[in-house]
Scaffold this motif. Sequence first.
Motif, PDB file in Angstrom:
ATOM      1  N   ARG A   5       4.069  -1.735  -1.567  1.00 26.93           N
ATOM      2  CA  ARG A   5       4.670  -0.962  -2.653  1.00 26.93           C
ATOM      3  C   ARG A   5       4.959  -1.874  -3.856  1.00 26.93           C
ATOM      4  NH1 ARG A   5       7.302   4.019  -2.868  1.00 26.93           N
ATOM      5  NH2 ARG A   5       6.918   4.243  -0.636  1.00 26.93           N
ATOM      6  N   VAL A   6       5.415  -3.105  -3.585  1.00 31.34           N
ATOM      7  CA  VAL A   6       5.668  -4.046  -4.674  1.00 31.34           C
ATOM      8  C   VAL A   6       4.360  -4.432  -5.353  1.00 31.34           C
ATOM      9  CG1 VAL A   6       6.677  -6.278  -5.291  1.00 31.34           C
ATOM     10  CG2 VAL A   6       7.717  -4.895  -3.488  1.00 31.34           C
ATOM     11  N   ASP A   7       3.318  -4.679  -4.541  1.00 33.77           N
ATOM     12  CA  ASP A   7       2.007  -4.996  -5.112  1.00 33.77           C
ATOM     13  C   ASP A   7       1.503  -3.845  -5.982  1.00 33.77           C
ATOM     14  OD1 ASP A   7       1.321  -7.617  -4.309  1.00 33.77           O
ATOM     15  OD2 ASP A   7       0.953  -6.916  -2.273  1.00 33.77           O
ATOM     16  N   HIS A   8       1.723  -2.624  -5.514  1.00 36.41           N
ATOM     17  CA  HIS A   8       1.315  -1.466  -6.309  1.00 36.41           C
ATOM     18  C   HIS A   8       2.033  -1.427  -7.648  1.00 36.41           C
ATOM     19  CE1 HIS A   8      -0.174   0.994  -2.592  1.00 36.41           C
ATOM     20  NE2 HIS A   8      -1.074   0.154  -3.039  1.00 36.41           N
ATOM     21  N   THR A   9       3.303  -1.797  -7.648  1.00 40.51           N
ATOM     22  CA  THR A   9       4.060  -1.817  -8.908  1.00 40.51           C
ATOM     23  C   THR A   9       3.451  -2.824  -9.878  1.00 40.51           C
ATOM     24  OG1 THR A   9       6.082  -1.171  -7.752  1.00 40.51           O
ATOM     25  CG2 THR A   9       6.325  -2.187  -9.929  1.00 40.51           C
ATOM     26  N   PHE A  10       3.166  -4.045  -9.373  1.00 40.87           N
ATOM     27  CA  PHE A  10       2.518  -5.048 -10.225  1.00 40.87           C
ATOM     28  C   PHE A  10       1.172  -4.534 -10.737  1.00 40.87           C
ATOM     29  CE2 PHE A  10       5.189  -8.302  -7.949  1.00 40.87           C
ATOM     30  CZ  PHE A  10       5.843  -8.742  -9.083  1.00 40.87           C
ATOM     31  N   ASN A  68     -11.121  16.178  -2.595  1.00 47.65           N
ATOM     32  CA  ASN A  68      -9.807  15.652  -2.185  1.00 47.65           C
ATOM     33  C   ASN A  68      -9.541  14.309  -2.874  1.00 47.65           C
ATOM     34  OD1 ASN A  68     -11.036  17.325   0.028  1.00 47.65           O
ATOM     35  ND2 ASN A  68      -8.952  17.121   0.840  1.00 47.65           N
ATOM     36  N   VAL A  69      -8.314  14.144  -3.310  1.00 48.69           N
ATOM     37  CA  VAL A  69      -7.862  12.833  -3.758  1.00 48.69           C
ATOM     38  C   VAL A  69      -6.705  12.435  -2.853  1.00 48.69           C
ATOM     39  CG1 VAL A  69      -8.601  13.054  -6.146  1.00 48.69           C
ATOM     40  CG2 VAL A  69      -6.341  13.880  -5.501  1.00 48.69           C
ATOM     41  N   TYR A  70      -6.683  11.190  -2.432  1.00 43.75           N
ATOM     42  CA  TYR A  70      -5.688  10.715  -1.484  1.00 43.75           C
ATOM     43  C   TYR A  70      -4.777   9.707  -2.178  1.00 43.75           C
ATOM     44  CZ  TYR A  70      -8.834  12.888   1.876  1.00 43.75           C
ATOM     45  OH  TYR A  70      -9.619  13.785   2.549  1.00 43.75           O
ATOM     46  N   ALA A  71      -3.527  10.103  -2.289  1.00 41.16           N
ATOM     47  CA  ALA A  71      -2.554   9.221  -2.943  1.00 41.16           C
ATOM     48  C   ALA A  71      -2.090   8.141  -1.973  1.00 41.16           C
ATOM     49  CB  ALA A  71      -1.359  10.036  -3.440  1.00 41.16           C
ATOM     50  N   ASP A  72      -1.623   7.030  -2.539  1.00 40.76           N
ATOM     51  CA  ASP A  72      -1.027   5.976  -1.726  1.00 40.76           C
ATOM     52  C   ASP A  72       0.354   6.407  -1.258  1.00 40.76           C
ATOM     53  OD1 ASP A  72      -3.198   4.181  -1.918  1.00 40.76           O
ATOM     54  OD2 ASP A  72      -2.557   3.613  -3.936  1.00 40.76           O
ATOM     55  N   GLY A  73       1.012   5.541  -0.513  1.00 34.84           N
ATOM     56  CA  GLY A  73       2.298   5.883   0.077  1.00 34.84           C
ATOM     57  C   GLY A  73       3.354   6.268  -0.938  1.00 34.84           C
ATOM     58  N   ASP A  74       3.217   5.784  -2.172  1.00 36.67           N
ATOM     59  CA  ASP A  74       4.201   6.116  -3.203  1.00 36.67           C
ATOM     60  C   ASP A  74       3.805   7.332  -4.022  1.00 36.67           C
ATOM     61  OD1 ASP A  74       2.045   4.990  -4.432  1.00 36.67           O
ATOM     62  OD2 ASP A  74       3.170   3.453  -5.525  1.00 36.67           O
TER      63      ASP A  74
END
Length: 655
Positions: free
Chosen positions: A46-51, A165-171
């Motif tokens: 999740r932190v990597d996704h934010t960056f 379909n589009v698949y979102a990440d955990g956030d």
Amino acid sequence: MRRAERADFWGSLERRIHAEWLLVTASMLLFTACLSLLGGPAGLTRVDHTFYDRILATTASSAPQPDIVIIAIDDGSIAELGYWPWRRAVHARLLGQLGQARVVGFDILLSDKNPAYPTDDATLARAIRANGRTVLPFMIAHGNQRIVPPLPRLADAAAAMGYINVYADGDGVVRSLKLRQPLGDDGEAQHFLLAMLQVAHIPARLGAARTDDSALLIPYGRQPSRYTVYPYARVLEGDVPASAFKDKLVLVGSWGSGLGDAFPTPVTSAHGGMAGVEIMANGLQAAVAGSWIRTTAPWLAAALACLPVLLVCLLFRRRSPRRSFIVVLATLLLVGMAAILLLWLARTWIPVTASLIGVVLSFPVWSWRSQEASLQHIDRELRTLRHDRAALGENASPKRSAVKDASLPARITQLHGAIEQLRLAHERREETLRFLSHDMRSPQNSILALIELQQHANTALEQTIFLHRVQSYAHRTLGLVDGFVNLARARAKQLHYEAVDLVDLMAQCMDEFWAQARQRRIALRYDAHPEQAWTWGDASLLHRSVMNLLDNAIKYSPDDTEVTCRIEAHGGMWQASVRDQGRGFSAEQAATLFEAFSRVDEQADGNPSGVGLGLAFVKTVIERHGGRIEVSGAVGEGAQFTLCLPAEPGGIPRE
């Protein structure tokens, strides 16, 4: 500590620090690698996704993409054409305007019948077949176990189909697309975008992706949309010429705020989301150009995450804590800049969180281990020093507060004390060597020279003169020995504290010098203000200190003068002073008064005899009692020496 022992001590410390450095480096590299490979459950992803989102939003391209056109079912079209969903005959009319398009992708699910208009499905099917380049979507449902296709009549007419379909990440943010999706035991399905490229006869380019079933990061463009967008109603009414779609990749999908087809993306999550059809447009552009954002294999990402950690550990080995901290800050900045440049210029994303955590934690871990190793060696050296001093009969016990305090400041304070003790020991050693090699040898050599002269008749002195000179040199030798022994005892003696009345002490010392002063007509005057002046100290040492001051005052005073003694209180201290009317001294001479074997105007005519140890003795005694000695005077104006000693609280002796 002997030289060989010191070399072994510091050599063992160097080996210990090196071993600690190897251990810290290996541990931090292993920790960083594990964090990179297994940090997902801990929230690192999740932190990597934010960056990633922040960097991508900053570096996203804004260049227009004219080959892709979006026909938007927007709020204006809904207001003009009526409530959604529209009749499928309306979509058939739209396809009539898109005959020159290279491919038309309908990002609209057409899986339910409309019983109100039973003939519309056939109308739309004919329009799809007439266009010949229309791609329809289907939905994958129930955990990839089955698909929800369009109506069979429409599916048969379509040039190709694919899932949307589009698949979102955990956030909840859509960052990637998978161009192929397994369907349980029924094989796999291709994505809607692949179907469009297949109809348009454009090969799908996967960039650096290993397979087209990998999750491919979408290189989103900067908002607002960089694609040509036409409102559905305007195209339907013919306001947009058919030539505008010639050889274009056309996507038809919802754009309206109330249709619920919007998803958070790295470049729009803060603005409410991006329309699904625009996500498809970004993915389509990436598939055409092969501009997907590349990722690395997990093992390679872990290895790259370890590189900055290895760098800072290598630099820590020979850097001070301040410079090591600067190295950490510079490395963090370097890692951040490298991630930005790689994503911006090379379209490559390497997760950075594990690396940043590893770099940040390396500094306190290395500081802890290196300081712990150093402090353990300091403790060993302090124990050795205390043992050596105890063997010499000196008091080497630390203060009570320092015994229980194992903190770094306390250990540094003890080390500072040990260094000060070593410095004093060195000074005393040099002082002793000088005493033995010069001060003690000088009178003995003089005696030997007199004996040598006396053995020859032509150089022999009269017996009376010879004996007088030998006696003088012998007394000088005894004075040197007594002074040096007294000074050594003042420095090393265990103090026996008791209540001492300075008024009574001063009176006793003046009585002892009364006869000597009277012989030279020197008046001893006592200017007494308090009746008692209690302090806490070693009575014998304080007595000898006052005697030394009175002795000097009388010796350096001319006949028919006055020596004044005074005791007064000031700032919680007793000030006992002795003032004479002698020759005084200059400021340069005052700076050396308390140095051992130092005498003012030693070679001057009429200078009193002495060895230069009396004032050094006084200064040592007073400082050991927690006080200080002050001096004032000038050439020809006499001198005043003041002993400042702590006053006993309330003037009452301790029990």
